[in-house]
Every structure is written in structure tokens, then in C-alpha cells.
Design a protein around this motif. Structure first.
Motif, PDB file in Angstrom:
ATOM      1  N   THR A  66       0.419  -0.971  -0.111  1.00 24.78           N
ATOM      2  CA  THR A  66       0.045   0.279  -0.086  1.00 24.78           C
ATOM      3  C   THR A  66       0.776   1.653  -0.242  1.00 24.78           C
ATOM      4  OG1 THR A  66      -0.710   0.168   2.187  1.00 24.78           O
ATOM      5  CG2 THR A  66      -1.769  -1.368   1.457  1.00 24.78           C
ATOM      6  N   LYS A  67       2.298   1.106   0.107  1.00 25.97           N
ATOM      7  CA  LYS A  67       3.057   2.323   0.166  1.00 25.97           C
ATOM      8  C   LYS A  67       3.840   2.103  -1.244  1.00 25.97           C
ATOM      9  CE  LYS A  67       3.855   2.773   5.687  1.00 25.97           C
ATOM     10  NZ  LYS A  67       4.915   2.257   6.495  1.00 25.97           N
ATOM     11  N   CYS A  68       3.846   1.398  -1.616  1.00 25.42           N
ATOM     12  CA  CYS A  68       4.838   1.229  -2.579  1.00 25.42           C
ATOM     13  C   CYS A  68       4.054   2.300  -3.583  1.00 25.42           C
ATOM     14  CB  CYS A  68       5.173   0.063  -3.628  1.00 25.42           C
ATOM     15  SG  CYS A  68       5.803   0.096  -4.843  1.00 25.42           S
ATOM     16  N   ILE A  69       5.154   3.396  -4.831  1.00 28.15           N
ATOM     17  CA  ILE A  69       4.478   4.677  -5.741  1.00 28.15           C
ATOM     18  C   ILE A  69       5.006   3.667  -6.896  1.00 28.15           C
ATOM     19  CG2 ILE A  69       4.636   6.299  -3.987  1.00 28.15           C
ATOM     20  CD1 ILE A  69       7.108   7.473  -4.947  1.00 28.15           C
ATOM     21  N   GLY A  70       5.848   3.284  -6.636  1.00 31.89           N
ATOM     22  CA  GLY A  70       6.124   2.421  -7.685  1.00 31.89           C
ATOM     23  C   GLY A  70       6.949   3.084  -8.949  1.00 31.89           C
ATOM     24  N   CYS A  71       7.705   4.191  -7.662  1.00 34.22           N
ATOM     25  CA  CYS A  71       9.407   4.731  -8.484  1.00 34.22           C
ATOM     26  C   CYS A  71      10.565   3.918  -8.866  1.00 34.22           C
ATOM     27  CB  CYS A  71       9.706   5.873  -7.706  1.00 34.22           C
ATOM     28  SG  CYS A  71      10.262   5.150  -6.044  1.00 34.22           S
ATOM     29  N   ALA A  81      13.098   3.117  -7.305  1.00 31.36           N
ATOM     30  CA  ALA A  81      14.332   3.238  -6.790  1.00 31.36           C
ATOM     31  C   ALA A  81      15.292   2.051  -6.469  1.00 31.36           C
ATOM     32  CB  ALA A  81      14.167   4.376  -5.383  1.00 31.36           C
ATOM     33  N   THR A 103      18.095   8.391  -3.104  1.00 28.12           N
ATOM     34  CA  THR A 103      17.379   7.786  -4.147  1.00 28.12           C
ATOM     35  C   THR A 103      17.589   8.734  -4.987  1.00 28.12           C
ATOM     36  OG1 THR A 103      16.244   6.910  -1.702  1.00 28.12           O
ATOM     37  CG2 THR A 103      14.941   7.572  -3.601  1.00 28.12           C
ATOM     38  N   TYR A 118      26.304   2.618  -1.809  1.00 30.57           N
ATOM     39  CA  TYR A 118      25.155   3.773  -1.257  1.00 30.57           C
ATOM     40  C   TYR A 118      25.262   3.367   0.043  1.00 30.57           C
ATOM     41  CZ  TYR A 118      21.647   3.450  -4.920  1.00 30.57           C
ATOM     42  OH  TYR A 118      21.304   3.464  -6.328  1.00 30.57           O
ATOM     43  N   ARG A 167      16.867   0.828  -9.013  1.00 28.64           N
ATOM     44  CA  ARG A 167      17.893   1.369  -9.910  1.00 28.64           C
ATOM     45  C   ARG A 167      18.678   1.624  -8.481  1.00 28.64           C
ATOM     46  NH1 ARG A 167      14.048   5.562  -9.494  1.00 28.64           N
ATOM     47  NH2 ARG A 167      13.127   5.462 -11.618  1.00 28.64           N
ATOM     48  N   ALA A 168      18.915   1.315  -7.190  1.00 25.25           N
ATOM     49  CA  ALA A 168      19.565   1.540  -6.406  1.00 25.25           C
ATOM     50  C   ALA A 168      20.547  -0.179  -6.952  1.00 25.25           C
ATOM     51  CB  ALA A 168      19.410   1.584  -5.516  1.00 25.25           C
ATOM     52  N   ALA A 206      17.257   0.709   1.486  1.00 22.91           N
ATOM     53  CA  ALA A 206      18.290   2.022   1.697  1.00 22.91           C
ATOM     54  C   ALA A 206      16.952   2.904   1.093  1.00 22.91           C
ATOM     55  CB  ALA A 206      19.267   2.029   2.250  1.00 22.91           C
ATOM     56  N   SER A 207      17.285   2.399  -0.070  1.00 23.34           N
ATOM     57  CA  SER A 207      16.685   3.821  -1.290  1.00 23.34           C
ATOM     58  C   SER A 207      15.327   3.992  -1.551  1.00 23.34           C
ATOM     59  CB  SER A 207      17.655   3.381  -2.328  1.00 23.34           C
ATOM     60  OG  SER A 207      16.871   2.486  -2.923  1.00 23.34           O
ATOM     61  N   CYS A 208      14.758   3.894  -0.576  1.00 22.47           N
ATOM     62  CA  CYS A 208      12.735   3.431  -0.560  1.00 22.47           C
ATOM     63  C   CYS A 208      12.440   4.402  -0.218  1.00 22.47           C
ATOM     64  CB  CYS A 208      12.027   1.860  -0.363  1.00 22.47           C
ATOM     65  SG  CYS A 208      10.721   2.392  -0.273  1.00 22.47           S
ATOM     66  N   PRO A 209      11.689   5.325  -0.896  1.00 24.32           N
ATOM     67  CA  PRO A 209      11.225   6.542  -0.030  1.00 24.32           C
ATOM     68  C   PRO A 209      10.156   7.332   0.709  1.00 24.32           C
ATOM     69  CG  PRO A 209      10.638   6.677  -2.580  1.00 24.32           C
ATOM     70  CD  PRO A 209      11.644   5.054  -2.542  1.00 24.32           C
ATOM     71  N   THR A 210       9.447   5.892   0.048  1.00 24.55           N
ATOM     72  CA  THR A 210       8.859   5.691   1.464  1.00 24.55           C
ATOM     73  C   THR A 210       8.295   4.790   2.248  1.00 24.55           C
ATOM     74  OG1 THR A 210       6.882   4.228  -0.130  1.00 24.55           O
ATOM     75  CG2 THR A 210       6.863   6.334  -1.119  1.00 24.55           C
ATOM     76  N   GLY A 211       9.317   4.204   2.559  1.00 29.37           N
ATOM     77  CA  GLY A 211       8.952   2.795   3.575  1.00 29.37           C
ATOM     78  C   GLY A 211       8.646   1.803   3.279  1.00 29.37           C
TER      79      GLY A 211
END
Lengths: 246, 302, 382
Positions: free
Chosen positions: A52-57, A59, B90, B61, A62-63, A195-200
Motif C-alpha cells: 500500500t506504500k509502494c509508489i512504483g518509482c 528507486a 534515492t 550507497y 536502480r539502487a 535504503a533507497s525506498c522513499p516511502t518505507g
């Protein structure tokens, strides 16, 4: 000594595998900078994804590529986009080309969401079970790894994984997969995707530690596993997962 | 045909047997020799492989703390704003090389609208509560005529709540806005919203699906702003936060003898937690961790 | 229905892995034919008994070649015997294959010892090689011949379960992959054994006719008729099992069928339904039934049997293709299919596959030059 050498040479000629010579070179090498105080028996790593938190960016993708030097065309982790219309017709796609950006798509949608995928680091991993040479194994801290000095590249593990998370690296011709960033987690860092997920949306933690965020979330029991009927006991726990996802 | 065979009749096989024995012994020896030293140390795999898995790759990172070593101000601002939970790398990519060269090696500085739209492009699959736009629509809405203008002309990615990084007065969320933030020429500030003004101060304008979903739930009579409060940080900063303090729920739900029968169900707190068999580790568990169903779907498609 | 997991777009197991069970199947099948004579005393098969044993041997020599070509790290092939991981269905492969190879070599040694001795006595470089194969001992008497015969029979007897194991095992490799509904069935083991026998008999018939035709020999009619009947019997069992497997899944209409049905419909219609079953199973079945049930002139019967055998060789190849490739076309997302067709010149392509498949016939020709495989072949009357 010379006798020993000639025997080795002979074996080499016999085709016992020249690679073996390299392996046979003494005790376990020291771990520069990492042999500090990490005790692998004190941990058992797990992973959770709150869909429910994944925004599909992407990141995470890429990381992962940058951190682990994953080549184009194969993936250790990816994000699936589900679009389900009023008639329960399901369309799924991923953004694994170019900049890994999801573009808007026209069409009726009753519900839609993103589902990140990653190796489940199954407690009873089929990939390790089927590896004929013991190149695939689970470490004591619960991470399924590949030994790049033993893998013969037969591809059996790729076939056996119900989640499609393994691949044959086109450069090394060996099986490869998510290591949960073993080089990071054993240094006290989080996997690069977490570590790169912006929304947890991605959570990583220790199942042996009852106080870890992961354990706390899992105690509530509101999670689902992917393909539990496979008997693999996956350790990637999905929160808020739609019923259509396998 | 066979008759009685004697031991002698098998004499021609002795050399063959010898060769076979040699072969088997040789193979067994070769196998013994070829098994890696640490194979089987921990299980049916090469023990030394674990060490390689730890050391073969080096973390690229590096994490916010490393960034803060040099960019303390930037990080501090970032941590106070809406992007506080977005890790530096990010957007900027792995910082190892940049950090090791003490800034001499370049780090990615994402440019163009794409850099923001990676997260904020409106997509059906994105959670409804996540801020997302169709940039042309947005430009039209905020009156940007030139399409080549970048997002960063108004929004500093480190402090996206500020509309203007120099003035530091205007704030993004409509609930925080004052009329003058957008309508700078107007002297008089009326409390009335003009008829033709888009209803941007109503939650449903942007969060339609969630508001609609909420209307069908048991808490429909509670206002959005009861939980999602405006939190004022200082003279010019504020943000919308999600309040989930149990004390707030207990305002209505604490059992009391003066309540009428049709009052909301009451409980004893914190005894309720123990009654539910909660683990001691979950002492700081919030009401909504279990009662989310009563609030609203946390994810609603656009 | 169009989503394929990103790592499954390119299939991992190529045409080489199609070829591998095909060749081991030929090995197992040919060996079982030779055992029919050596163990069960089917006298009619005597003319091809050695030929079939030698065929098993030459195919065995090349069974691992496609695997080696396919392996990402072929120099590490022996890891499978050095550090076998016995929870893996594949780990036993090295040992089973080696043990079986050893058994075939030994059986050839005992069955053909007299011929090797005769050839060794004729001298020359080849004679010297034969002497080496015989380990320098050229002694022979009626008693040693009787002893060799007895040992050969024991070996042939032990070889039957081993041949079944070697090949059924390949079926098990696929059948035990629970992640893949197209493979995951306990029947796979049995299907592989029977299709192996079919392909083994078929290749013998095919080759026996070709060799006889090239050399101007008269084929041994009772032998061919007998092979034809065995082929008919085994192909009925093999095809029935193949049909049973798919029909039970189709009839049960479980969740699996939703994807497998589409797999067949969209991806395997030609190779599976039309070619494997309708053309290359049905036609040989009818042909062999005719040759077995009606009294036909030898020439006609032979033509029919040879055609049926050749078609069945393709049937089994198609079956391997449909299993190995078909299973990989279905993504484990259960929501889509990928595509695969080998290139002509790539490393794991068609040209290499053709060469690998042709080489055993060449070796067999050399073998026959050293030790005649058809000592009693009669010249065809002009």
C-alpha cells in the motif's frame, strides 16, 4: 612437492577442472574490514513489503543495479504494476527498460497498485535444494547465496524458483540472484533497495529479534506470502497484498 | 551351453578387475583431492564462500550520515520537510565515489521534470494518498504558461513544502495556504471563497477516493482534520501530519458510567491491550494498528 | 495474459537440453533392445543385438556433450561428482551416468571379446589398439567364452534397471520441478522411460535399414518384424501415457489447466497437438498396426516399419522439445508466455545440435570397421 605438483598437473590434464586448482589454496581468507563483530548465528533476516506504500518509482531497482552491478536484461528485484478492470481482467507490466520509469497508461481501471518483487530467501529454498554442486546455499543468517567459485551454470535453480527471481548472468554464465546485499547487512547497513525506498514500502529486519520493526509488524499476522502452496516458506512478507498477485 | 565353469575360466578378467579397482581408487582419490577445503564447514557448501559474499562487493550507497558530514545544512533542511524520509541517494544515486573523493568526484544531480515525475506523475497504481500530478494540468492550475519551466523553479526538492525558497513563506498544502500566498495583489482577505474558485480547500478535491471510501465507514462523522492535523513548526513552517495518538481515540472510546447506551463502544485503557493478548514488545502499538478497517482504506486507486 | 517475469524472457534451457534427454533416451532404448536378446533370450533380435549395444555405447559417448555445451562453466563439470549436493535431483547424475557408462563398456568388452581378439591377431595399429583394449590378454577358449557370456548376461540384467534409472531420472529432473506446472507430474518419470524405449527401438530400425541398404545386405526379416512389433507395443504405452497425463490435467479443470490450456492453444498447437500427436504418433501407430496385424509382402512391411520408425524418432524428439521448451515458454507469473527458437549458427543452435546428433553415427561406423557389428549379414541376391 614435485610429486604433488605432477599429480595435480595430471588431474588437470584429466579434466578434473582447472578451476579447482584456484580453490584449493589454504584456509578461509580473512575478511578485511568486515570480520568485526558480526555474528551470523545471532540473526535470521527477513523482508517485508507494504504494497500500500509502494509508489512504483523504481528507486529500488536502480539502487540494486548500481550497488550490485546487475547487467541489463536480468533483474534481482523489480516492481510490477497491476491494473485490474471492472471485469477482473488483470494487466501487469514492469518498467525494466531505459530509465525504469512507469508511464501512465490509458484504460479503465477498477483498482491498481504496485507490487515489488525480490528473492524470497525461502526457509526451504528450492533453488538451494536443486543445486547439484552445493553452489547455492542458505547462510546461517537466512540468506540464500550463490558461490561463484562452484556454480557450473546448469540453470536448474533458475527453473526451480517459483518466483522467477534467479537468472544466469550473461557475463559470467553463472546463476545469480538477490543477496539481500549480504555485503551491506553484515556491515550493519540495510539492503540497497530498502535504503533507497522513499516511502518505507520495503522493510528489512531480523526475525530473531522480537523488537525489530519487522517482527512487530509480522506479529499482527496481517500479511500474505507468495505461492505458499509451494512449501518454500518464503521470508518475504507482503502487507496489503491484492488477491490477484502471485 | 554354460556347463560348470571353473575359477580358471575367469582368469582373463583379472587384469580387467585390476584396472577397474585402479580406476575406482583413482577416481575416489581425485575426488577427495578436489573437494575444496572449507566445503561442508557449515553445511553442504563451501564455507569460504560466505566470506566472499561479504567482501566481493563494496557498499556504494553510503547513507545520509555520510552526506551530512559535508552537507549538514542541506540535510538538516531536508529532514524537516516533506521529503524527510526520502534518502539522499534515492535522487542523487550512490555516493561512495563522491564521498571518497571528498566531493571531487561528481554526484548525480537529476534534472528536468522527469526527476520529480518519477515519483509524482499521476498513475492509477500509485496510492491515492501520495501526492501526484499530471504536470500540464498542474501548470495550468497554478498559472505557469511556459512549459519549459522546471518544477524546481517553485519547489526546492530538499524543501518541497516551500513554494519559494527565498521567501520561505508560501507553503504547498492548500490547508496551509493563505489566500495571499497565491493572490499576492489582493489587499483585503475575505473569509469567503469566491464562487468560481476551485474547491482546493476541500480534502475531496485531491483525495476524492479516500474521502469517498471514508464516508462509508463507521467513523464517517469524524472530520479528516481531526486526525490529519496542521502542525505548525515555527513562524513560517507547517505541515499536515497523520495523528494516531491513542489518547485521541480514547476521547470517545474510554468506558465511563455517564455514557449513554448509544455512545461509541467504550474500553478500559490500557487494560484493553492486555485483554487482546498483545505482546509486551507491542506496548507502543497504536489503536489504528488493529482498527484500521474503521478508518479508511489506506490505499485507494485514483 | 501477457506478463512474463523479467528473468524469464529468454529461456535458460535451450535446444541442447532438448537433445540431451533425446540422446540418453536413445541410449536407454537401444540398451534395452540388446538386453531383450541377452537377458530375455528373444532370439529374433539376435542380428541386431550387438548393433544395439554398440549404438547404446556411441550415443552414451555423446549424451553429455550437449550438457557441456550448455553449461555456463563447462570446466567445472566435474564439480557434480566432487561435491554432489544430494538434495538435488541432478546431483546423482554424474554417478549414475558414470556407473552406467562403465557397465556398457564392460558389457561390450565381454560380448565382443572374441572379435577384439580376432582383430588384435591381425596386427597393425588397429590390432595394437584392440590388444590394449583387451589389456594384453588374448587367451581364449570355449570356457572363457562361456564365462564371458555369463558375465555379459549378468551385466545386461543389471543394465536394464540402470538404463531405466538413467533415463527415468532425466524425467524426474523435470517432473520434480514443482514451480513449473507443465513439468511437475510424477508421470514424467514413466513417460520418459517409455519414450526412451520407443526412440531406442526406432533408431535401431531406422539405422539397420540404412546400413543394410548402403551395404547391399538383406535385412533379417523375422528380426525386423519383431522390432516392429516391439516398437508398436512400446509406442502405444508411451503415447497412451503422454495422453493420459495431459487429459487428466485437462479433465480435472484445476487452476493449472487455465494456464496449461492456453499454453497448448497459443504456443504448442503445432509442435504438440498437430505434430507430436496427430501426425507423428497417430500415423506410425496406424502403420505399425497394419504391419503387425496384416500379412504383407516383406518389401511393403519393411517400408512401412521403416517409415513408422523414422516418424517415431521425430515424435520423441518433438516430445522432448515440447517438454523442455514448452515448460519454459510458460512464465511462472502464470500470466504470459515467452518465445524461443534456436538460431542456426549460435553456440547452442541448430547446426551444433545437428553435428552432435550425427557424430554418434560416425563413431558407430568406425566401430563397425574395427569390430563387425553384423557378422552374419547376408548379401542381397541381385
Amino acid at each position: 612437492m614435485s610429486k604433488e605438483l605432477s599429480r595435480r598437473e595430471l588431474l588437470k590434464v584429466l579434466g578434473a577442472g582447472s578451476g579447482l586448482l584456484l580453490i584449493h589454496c589454504g584456509p578461509v581468507p580473512p575478511l578485511p574490514g568486515t570480520e568485526t563483530d558480526y555474528d551470523w548465528e545471532a540473526h535470521f533476516w527477513g523482508y517485508a513489503i507494504d504494497t500500500t506504500k509502494c509508489i512504483g518509482c523504481n528507486a529500488c531497482m536502480r539502487a540494486c543495479r548500481a550497488e550490485n552491478d546487475v547487467p541489463e536484461g536480468v533483474n534481482r528485484t523489480w516492481v510490477e504494476r497491476y491494473r485490474i478492470d471492472a471485469h477482473e481482467s488483470v494487466r501487469v507490466d514492469i518498467a525494466d527498460k531505459g530509465d525504469y520509469v512507469f508511464e501512465p497508461v490509458a484504460g479503465d481501471v477498477a483498482r491498481a497498485f504496485f507490487v515489488p518483487k525480490i528473492c524470497n530467501h525461502c526457509e526451504k529454498s528450492v533453488c538451494s535444494q536443486v543445486c547439484p554442486v552445493g553452489a547455492s546455499y542458505m547462510s546461517k543468517d537466512g540468506v540464500v547465496l550463490v558461490d561463484h567459485q562452484r556454480c557450473i551454470g546448469c540453470g536448474y535453480c533458475v527453473q526451480a524458483c517459483p518466483y522467477g527471481t534467479r537468472y544466469i548472468d550473461p557475463r559470467t554464465h553463472m546463476a545469480d540472484k538477490c543477496t539481500l546485499c549480504y555485503h551491506r547487512i553484515t556491515r550493519g547497513l540495510q539492503p540497497a533497495c530498502v535504503a533507497s525506498c522513499p516511502t518505507g514500502a520495503r522493510m528489512f529486519g531480523d526475525l530473531k529479534d522480537p523488537k525489530s520493526t519487522l517482527s512487530t509488524v509480522l506479529r499482527q499476522g496481517r500479511y500474505r506470502l507468495l505461492r505458499p502452496e509451494m512449501g518454500t516458506h518464503p521470508k518475504c512478507y507482503y502487507l496489503g497484498l491484492d488477491r490477484e498477485v502471485v | 551351453m554354460s556347463g560348470q565353469l571353473e575359477k580358471n575360466d575367469f582368469r582373463h578378467t583379472y587384469r580387467l578387475i585390476a584396472v577397474l579397482v585402479l580406476f575406482v581408487v583413482g577416481a575416489a582419490f581425485a575426488r577427495w583431492w578436489a573437494v575444496p577445503e572449507t566445503f561442508g564447514q557449515f553445511g553442504r557448501y563451501r564455507g569460504a564462500a560466505v566470506a566472499s559474499a561479504r567482501t566481493e562487493t563494496v557498499p556504494r550507497y553510503v547513507g545520509e550520515e555520510t552526506c551530512a558530514d559535508c552537507h549538514e545544512d542541506q540535510v538538516e533542511l531536508h529532514d524537516k520537510d516533506a521529503h524527510a524520509r526520502v534518502p539522499c541517494e534515492t535522487c542523487h544515486g550512490p555516493g561512495k565515489e563522491h564521498a571518497e573523493a571528498e566531493g571531487e568526484a561528481p554526484i548525480a544531480r537529476p534534472e528536468g521534470k522527469g526527476a520529480c515525475l518519477v515519483c509524482h506523475q499521476r498513475l492509477a497504481a500509485r496510492p491515492g494518498s501520495f501526492p501526484q500530478i499530471e504536470w500540464r494540468e498542474h501548470y495550468k492550475f497554478v498559472g505557469v504558461a511556459d512549459e519549459s519551466v522546471e518544477c524546481t523553479r517553485c519547489h526546492d526538492p530538499h524543501e518541497p513544502l516551500y513554494m519559494d525558497r527565498d521567501l520561505r513563506t508560501a507553503r504547498l498544502h492548500p490547508m496551509i495556504h493563505r489566500c495571499r500566498d497565491c493572490h499576492q495583489g489582493r489587499e483585503d482577505e475575505s473569509l469567503e471563497r469566491p464562487e468560481n474558485h476551485p474547491p482546493i480547500f476541500e480534502c475531496s478535491y485531491c483525495h476524492g477516493p479516500i474521502v469517498e471510501d471514508f464516508a462509508g465507514r463507521t467513523h464517517a462523522s469524524v472530520r479528516c482534520t481531526s486526525c490529519h492535523i496542521f502542525f505548525r513548526e515555527d513562524e513560517s513552517t507547517g505541515r499536515i501530519i497523520r495523528d494516531a495518538d491513542p489518547r485521541f481515540c480514547l476521547l470517545c472510546h474510554r468506558a465511563a458510567d455517564f455514557r449513554s447506551d448509544d455512545a461509541p463502544p467504550g474500553i478500559e485503557w490500557p487494560a484493553h491491550r492486555e485483554e487482546m493478548g498483545t505482546f509486551p514488545e507491542d506496548a507502543d502499538k497504536r489503536c489504528i494498528d488493529c482498527h484500521r478497517e474503521n478508518i479508511h482504506a489506506s490505499e485507494v486507486s485514483q | 495474459m501477457d506478463f512474463v517475469f523479467p528473468n524469464e524472457v529468454n529461456v535458460t534451457w535451450t535446444v541442447m537440453i532438448v537433445l540431451y534427454p533425446y540422446i540418453t533416451g536413445l541410449v536407454a532404448g537401444a540398451f534395452i533392445v540388446s538386453s531383450l536378446y541377452h537377458v530375455f533370450g528373444v532370439e529374433a533380435l539376435r542380428p541386431v543385438a550387438r548393433f544395439s549395444l554398440a549404438s547404446a555405447f556411441v550415443f552414451l559417448l555423446f549424451a553429455t556433450l550437449p550438457l557441456l555445451i550448455h553449461l555456463g562453466q563447462p570446466t567445472r563439470a566435474f564439480n557434480i561428482m566432487v561435491t554432489p549436493n544430494f538434495t538435488s535431483a541432478m546431483a546423482g547424475f554424474g554417478y549414475i551416468y558414470s556407473a552406467y557408462s562403465l557397465l556398457v563398456v564392460l558389457e561390450i568388452w565381454f560380448v565382443m571379446r572374441s572379435e577384439f581378439i580376432a582383430r588384435a591377431r591381425r596386427g597393425g595399429l588397429v590390432g595394437l589398439c584392440c590388444r590394449a583394449i583387451l589389456l594384453g590378454n588374448l587367451f581364449e577358449s570355449d570356457a572363457t567364452r562361456a564365462a564371458d557370456h555369463r558375465i555379459a548376461r549378468v551385466l545386461a540384467g543389471v543394465g536394464i534397471p540402470m538404463a531405466c534409472l538413467l533415463h527415468g531420472y532425466v524425467g524426474f529432473l523435470f517432473g520434480s520441478i514443482k514451480a513449473n506446472p507443465w513439468w511437475s507430474t510424477p508421470l514424467m518419470f514413466v513417460i520418459f522411460i517409455f519414450s526412451a524405449i520407443v526412440s531406442g527401438i526406432a533408431v535401431l530400425i531406422f539405422h539397420y535399414f540404412v546400413v543394410s541398404w548402403i551395404n547391399g545386405w538383406k535385412v533379417d526379416q523375422p528380426c525386423v518384424r519383431s522390432l516392429g512389433r516391439y516398437l508398436w507395443g512400446f509406442m502405444i504405452v508411451a503415447v497412451a501415457l503422454e495422453l493420459l497425463e495431459i487429459m487428466s490435467i485437462a479433465y480435472k479443470q484445476t487452476e493449472e489447466w487455465e494456464v496449461l490450456g492456453q499454453l497448448i492453444e497459443q504456443k504448442l498447437m503445432i509442435t504438440y497437438v498437430i505434430l507430436q500427436f496427430l501426425v507423428f504418433s497417430l500415423v506410425p501407430f496406424l502403420l505399425l498396426a497394419i504391419s503387425a496385424l496384416f500379412k504383407l509382402r516383406d518389401k511393403l512391411a519393411n517400408a512401412i516399419i521403416w517409415t513408422a520408425a523414422t516418424m517415431l524418432l521425430f515424435q520423441v524428439l518433438l516430445m522432448r522439445w515440447n517438454v523442455v521448451v514448452g515448460g519454459q515458454l510458460l512464465s511462472k507469473s502464470m500470466r504470459g508466455f515467452t518465445d524461443y527458437f534456436p538460431g542456426l549458427w549460435e553456440k547452442e543452435g541448430l547446426a551444433v545440435a545437428a553435428v552432435i546428433f550425427t557424430l554418434p553415427f560416425g563413431i558407430l561406423w568406425v566401430f563397425n570397421r574395427i569390430v563387425p557389428l553384423f557378422p552374419n549379414a547376408e548379401r542381397r541376391s541381385a
